[in-house]
Design a protein around this motif. Sequence first.
Motif, PDB file in Angstrom:
ATOM      1  N   LYS A 184       0.836  -1.230   0.025  1.00 46.44           N
ATOM      2  CA  LYS A 184       0.167   0.045  -0.018  1.00 46.44           C
ATOM      3  C   LYS A 184       0.764   1.174  -0.069  1.00 46.44           C
ATOM      4  CE  LYS A 184      -4.094   2.247   2.339  1.00 46.44           C
ATOM      5  NZ  LYS A 184      -4.934   1.951   3.493  1.00 46.44           N
ATOM      6  N   ALA A 185       1.940   1.137   0.865  1.00 45.73           N
ATOM      7  CA  ALA A 185       2.767   2.217   0.605  1.00 45.73           C
ATOM      8  C   ALA A 185       3.583   2.632  -0.498  1.00 45.73           C
ATOM      9  CB  ALA A 185       3.745   2.155   1.888  1.00 45.73           C
ATOM     10  N   GLU A 186       4.042   1.321  -1.187  1.00 43.44           N
ATOM     11  CA  GLU A 186       4.804   1.578  -2.457  1.00 43.44           C
ATOM     12  C   GLU A 186       3.748   2.113  -3.505  1.00 43.44           C
ATOM     13  OE1 GLU A 186       7.764   1.034  -2.856  1.00 43.44           O
ATOM     14  OE2 GLU A 186       8.350  -0.677  -1.803  1.00 43.44           O
ATOM     15  N   LEU A 187       2.493   1.854  -3.252  1.00 47.24           N
ATOM     16  CA  LEU A 187       1.584   2.337  -4.532  1.00 47.24           C
ATOM     17  C   LEU A 187       1.318   3.775  -4.358  1.00 47.24           C
ATOM     18  CD1 LEU A 187      -0.675   1.862  -6.386  1.00 47.24           C
ATOM     19  CD2 LEU A 187      -2.375   1.678  -4.470  1.00 47.24           C
ATOM     20  N   GLN A 188       1.644   4.278  -3.385  1.00 47.82           N
ATOM     21  CA  GLN A 188       1.780   5.819  -3.081  1.00 47.82           C
ATOM     22  C   GLN A 188       2.934   6.553  -4.047  1.00 47.82           C
ATOM     23  OE1 GLN A 188       1.220   6.219   1.138  1.00 47.82           O
ATOM     24  NE2 GLN A 188      -0.275   7.705   0.480  1.00 47.82           N
ATOM     25  N   TRP A 189       3.829   5.808  -4.163  1.00 53.40           N
ATOM     26  CA  TRP A 189       5.195   5.997  -4.785  1.00 53.40           C
ATOM     27  C   TRP A 189       5.134   5.557  -6.153  1.00 53.40           C
ATOM     28  CZ3 TRP A 189       7.851  10.096  -2.798  1.00 53.40           C
ATOM     29  CH2 TRP A 189       7.908  10.172  -1.547  1.00 53.40           C
ATOM     30  N   TRP A 190       4.073   5.445  -6.853  1.00 59.23           N
ATOM     31  CA  TRP A 190       4.089   5.084  -8.161  1.00 59.23           C
ATOM     32  C   TRP A 190       4.670   5.918  -9.179  1.00 59.23           C
ATOM     33  CZ3 TRP A 190       1.922   8.044 -12.158  1.00 59.23           C
ATOM     34  CH2 TRP A 190       1.292   9.270 -11.624  1.00 59.23           C
ATOM     35  N   TYR A 191       4.890   6.982  -8.963  1.00 61.57           N
ATOM     36  CA  TYR A 191       5.463   7.978 -10.002  1.00 61.57           C
ATOM     37  C   TYR A 191       6.838   7.918  -9.768  1.00 61.57           C
ATOM     38  CZ  TYR A 191       5.044  11.108  -5.942  1.00 61.57           C
ATOM     39  OH  TYR A 191       5.336  11.776  -4.437  1.00 61.57           O
ATOM     40  N   GLN A 192       7.481   7.752  -8.702  1.00 63.34           N
ATOM     41  CA  GLN A 192       8.988   7.371  -8.557  1.00 63.34           C
ATOM     42  C   GLN A 192       9.333   6.250  -9.334  1.00 63.34           C
ATOM     43  OE1 GLN A 192      11.391   7.819  -4.684  1.00 63.34           O
ATOM     44  NE2 GLN A 192      10.489   5.855  -4.370  1.00 63.34           N
ATOM     45  N   TYR A 193       8.720   5.241  -9.505  1.00 61.39           N
ATOM     46  CA  TYR A 193       9.162   4.036 -10.345  1.00 61.39           C
ATOM     47  C   TYR A 193       8.815   4.247 -11.561  1.00 61.39           C
ATOM     48  CZ  TYR A 193       9.008   1.938  -5.581  1.00 61.39           C
ATOM     49  OH  TYR A 193       9.193   1.414  -4.345  1.00 61.39           O
ATOM     50  N   TYR A 194       7.777   5.037 -12.037  1.00 62.69           N
ATOM     51  CA  TYR A 194       7.600   5.620 -13.385  1.00 62.69           C
ATOM     52  C   TYR A 194       8.935   6.539 -13.867  1.00 62.69           C
ATOM     53  CZ  TYR A 194       5.139   7.940 -17.291  1.00 62.69           C
ATOM     54  OH  TYR A 194       4.733   8.507 -18.555  1.00 62.69           O
ATOM     55  N   PHE A 195       9.306   7.281 -12.882  1.00 66.59           N
ATOM     56  CA  PHE A 195      10.428   7.977 -13.269  1.00 66.59           C
ATOM     57  C   PHE A 195      11.816   7.344 -13.271  1.00 66.59           C
ATOM     58  CE2 PHE A 195       8.425  12.123 -11.412  1.00 66.59           C
ATOM     59  CZ  PHE A 195       7.773  12.195 -12.622  1.00 66.59           C
ATOM     60  N   ALA A 196      11.904   6.027 -12.922  1.00 71.29           N
ATOM     61  CA  ALA A 196      13.022   5.278 -12.771  1.00 71.29           C
ATOM     62  C   ALA A 196      13.215   4.574 -14.376  1.00 71.29           C
ATOM     63  CB  ALA A 196      12.885   4.146 -11.949  1.00 71.29           C
ATOM     64  N   THR A 197      12.279   4.687 -15.064  1.00 74.64           N
ATOM     65  CA  THR A 197      12.284   4.204 -16.355  1.00 74.64           C
ATOM     66  C   THR A 197      12.485   5.530 -17.415  1.00 74.64           C
ATOM     67  OG1 THR A 197       9.890   4.404 -16.954  1.00 74.64           O
ATOM     68  CG2 THR A 197      10.756   2.499 -15.746  1.00 74.64           C
ATOM     69  N   GLU A 198      12.746   4.924 -18.633  1.00 73.13           N
ATOM     70  CA  GLU A 198      13.231   5.775 -19.833  1.00 73.13           C
ATOM     71  C   GLU A 198      11.839   6.359 -20.292  1.00 73.13           C
ATOM     72  OE1 GLU A 198      14.841   8.521 -22.449  1.00 73.13           O
ATOM     73  OE2 GLU A 198      15.614   7.563 -20.622  1.00 73.13           O
ATOM     74  N   ARG A 199      10.771   5.167 -20.237  1.00 68.27           N
ATOM     75  CA  ARG A 199       9.366   5.690 -20.590  1.00 68.27           C
ATOM     76  C   ARG A 199       8.812   6.726 -19.780  1.00 68.27           C
ATOM     77  NH1 ARG A 199       4.976   2.558 -22.947  1.00 68.27           N
ATOM     78  NH2 ARG A 199       3.007   3.387 -22.152  1.00 68.27           N
ATOM     79  N   GLY A 200       9.212   6.666 -18.453  1.00 66.36           N
ATOM     80  CA  GLY A 200       8.701   7.793 -17.561  1.00 66.36           C
ATOM     81  C   GLY A 200       9.259   8.900 -17.703  1.00 66.36           C
ATOM     82  N   ARG A 201      10.720   9.075 -18.026  1.00 60.28           N
ATOM     83  CA  ARG A 201      11.438  10.217 -18.429  1.00 60.28           C
ATOM     84  C   ARG A 201      10.710  10.783 -19.580  1.00 60.28           C
ATOM     85  NH1 ARG A 201      14.104  12.920 -21.576  1.00 60.28           N
ATOM     86  NH2 ARG A 201      14.287  11.304 -22.907  1.00 60.28           N
ATOM     87  N   GLU A 202      10.715  10.021 -20.516  1.00 58.56           N
ATOM     88  CA  GLU A 202       9.745  10.661 -21.812  1.00 58.56           C
ATOM     89  C   GLU A 202       8.459  11.156 -21.756  1.00 58.56           C
ATOM     90  OE1 GLU A 202      10.225   7.784 -25.003  1.00 58.56           O
ATOM     91  OE2 GLU A 202      12.479   7.933 -24.934  1.00 58.56           O
ATOM     92  N   GLY A 203       7.728  10.270 -20.857  1.00 60.74           N
ATOM     93  CA  GLY A 203       6.351  10.808 -20.617  1.00 60.74           C
ATOM     94  C   GLY A 203       6.265  12.067 -19.824  1.00 60.74           C
ATOM     95  N   TYR A 204       7.104  12.286 -18.885  1.00 61.45           N
ATOM     96  CA  TYR A 204       7.075  13.437 -18.100  1.00 61.45           C
ATOM     97  C   TYR A 204       7.395  14.769 -18.798  1.00 61.45           C
ATOM     98  CZ  TYR A 204       7.760  16.818 -14.085  1.00 61.45           C
ATOM     99  OH  TYR A 204       7.666  17.872 -13.597  1.00 61.45           O
ATOM    100  N   GLU A 205       8.443  14.324 -19.781  1.00 58.74           N
ATOM    101  CA  GLU A 205       8.980  15.423 -20.589  1.00 58.74           C
ATOM    102  C   GLU A 205       7.605  15.949 -21.527  1.00 58.74           C
ATOM    103  OE1 GLU A 205      12.964  16.479 -22.945  1.00 58.74           O
ATOM    104  OE2 GLU A 205      11.951  14.575 -23.528  1.00 58.74           O
ATOM    105  N   LYS A 206       6.927  14.766 -22.146  1.00 60.06           N
ATOM    106  CA  LYS A 206       5.925  15.116 -23.046  1.00 60.06           C
ATOM    107  C   LYS A 206       4.603  15.755 -22.466  1.00 60.06           C
ATOM    108  CE  LYS A 206       3.270  12.746 -26.823  1.00 60.06           C
ATOM    109  NZ  LYS A 206       3.162  11.293 -27.643  1.00 60.06           N
ATOM    110  N   TYR A 207       4.217  15.028 -21.042  1.00 59.48           N
ATOM    111  CA  TYR A 207       3.259  15.568 -20.763  1.00 59.48           C
ATOM    112  C   TYR A 207       3.306  16.178 -19.218  1.00 59.48           C
ATOM    113  CZ  TYR A 207       1.207  12.262 -23.850  1.00 59.48           C
ATOM    114  OH  TYR A 207       1.024  11.309 -25.110  1.00 59.48           O
ATOM    115  N   THR A 208       4.251  17.223 -19.363  1.00 58.55           N
ATOM    116  CA  THR A 208       4.734  17.845 -17.947  1.00 58.55           C
ATOM    117  C   THR A 208       3.604  18.254 -17.252  1.00 58.55           C
ATOM    118  OG1 THR A 208       6.847  18.236 -18.807  1.00 58.55           O
ATOM    119  CG2 THR A 208       6.222  19.275 -16.793  1.00 58.55           C
ATOM    120  N   ASN A 209       2.776  19.204 -17.956  1.00 59.33           N
ATOM    121  CA  ASN A 209       1.592  19.845 -17.064  1.00 59.33           C
ATOM    122  C   ASN A 209       0.360  18.973 -16.938  1.00 59.33           C
ATOM    123  OD1 ASN A 209       3.076  22.301 -17.809  1.00 59.33           O
ATOM    124  ND2 ASN A 209       1.424  23.324 -18.814  1.00 59.33           N
ATOM    125  N   ASP A 210       0.246  18.032 -17.719  1.00 59.13           N
ATOM    126  CA  ASP A 210      -0.867  16.748 -17.343  1.00 59.13           C
ATOM    127  C   ASP A 210      -0.509  16.332 -16.125  1.00 59.13           C
ATOM    128  OD1 ASP A 210      -2.249  17.662 -19.594  1.00 59.13           O
ATOM    129  OD2 ASP A 210      -1.458  16.372 -20.758  1.00 59.13           O
TER     130      ASP A 210
END
Length: 336
Positions: A184-210
């Motif tokens: 349950k605690a890990e679920l709250q940090w979902w974006y941290q694991y997303y950012f750990a991937t290249e997909r996450g970096r690209e996603g944040y760059e593309k959809y920063t405001n969203d």
Amino acid sequence: MDKPRETIDQRRRLLVGAAAMTFAAIDLGAKKAARAAVTSFGAIKQIEAGMLNVGYAEEGPADGPPVILLHGWPYDIHTYVDVAPLLAAKGYRVIVPYLRGYGPTRFLSDETIRNGQQSVIAVDIINLMDALKIEKATIGGCDWGARTANILAALWPERCKALVSVSGYLIGNQEAGKQPLPPKAELQWWYQYYFATERGREGYEKYTNDFARLIWQLASPKWNFDEATFARSAAAFVNPDHVAIVIHNYRWRLGLVEGEQIYDAFEKRLAKAPVIHIPTITLEGDANGAPHPEPGVYAKMYSGKYTHRNLTGGIGHNLPQEAPQAFADAIIDVGE
């Protein structure tokens, strides 16, 4: 011929009513003007400090007791847009800097590593204090800003008069960050694991405001911010180093990337969870939807004069912007 009394009384009532409506309109206009007056800071100042050219807002008298207020992610200096004038009216000199990777703050050299580890942001603030010739200040922070404020109080207590920290003691270390948490605690940090991937970096760059808007909604589920309020802060993400700093910060926490060796000594001290000895007030909202520790867990980390305040009424993660008077009161009270 005399006019009937009822006609006179009727006209009198009409005149009184019209006057009341006029005064009400004036009062409403004044209130609207007052609200409009705090929708933005004045001209942003710039100063070279360490490896950065820092953009910052300043309010209040130049000779007033200094207060430095630090924003987090994904927010900006407008976290304190309603706090600063309250403090300035009390005679404080209020400094609100854009952190590295935000707004007009820029690196002086293209060769500088875009490092987001926790200690380097605190070093940035010490450099800013040196550049502004501020020897000692009350430090307040929220989110990344609260972590930085705690680090300043732990490593440079001689530069900190007092501390106000939303969600308390947030100093971390890489070894602790590598340890698994309950699901349950890990679920709250979902974006941290997303950012750990290249997909996450690209996603944040593309959809920063969203992405930022979603975090605002999750972290403050009862804060009914409008689009203009969000857009005002989102402008700070249009910074050439924003994505790099954010991604490095979260990857560093998990030990997926290294920091810089020049900050190793600071991180070793922080890894021991140093107790903070200066006067401190911690704050927490009753509707904080972001990961945060319970107040009872961190109370022992403050050995000086210490108070914790719980705020009710649907106050979320971005507490200074959602409850500016309560935050300003804490800054005033902690220094007394």
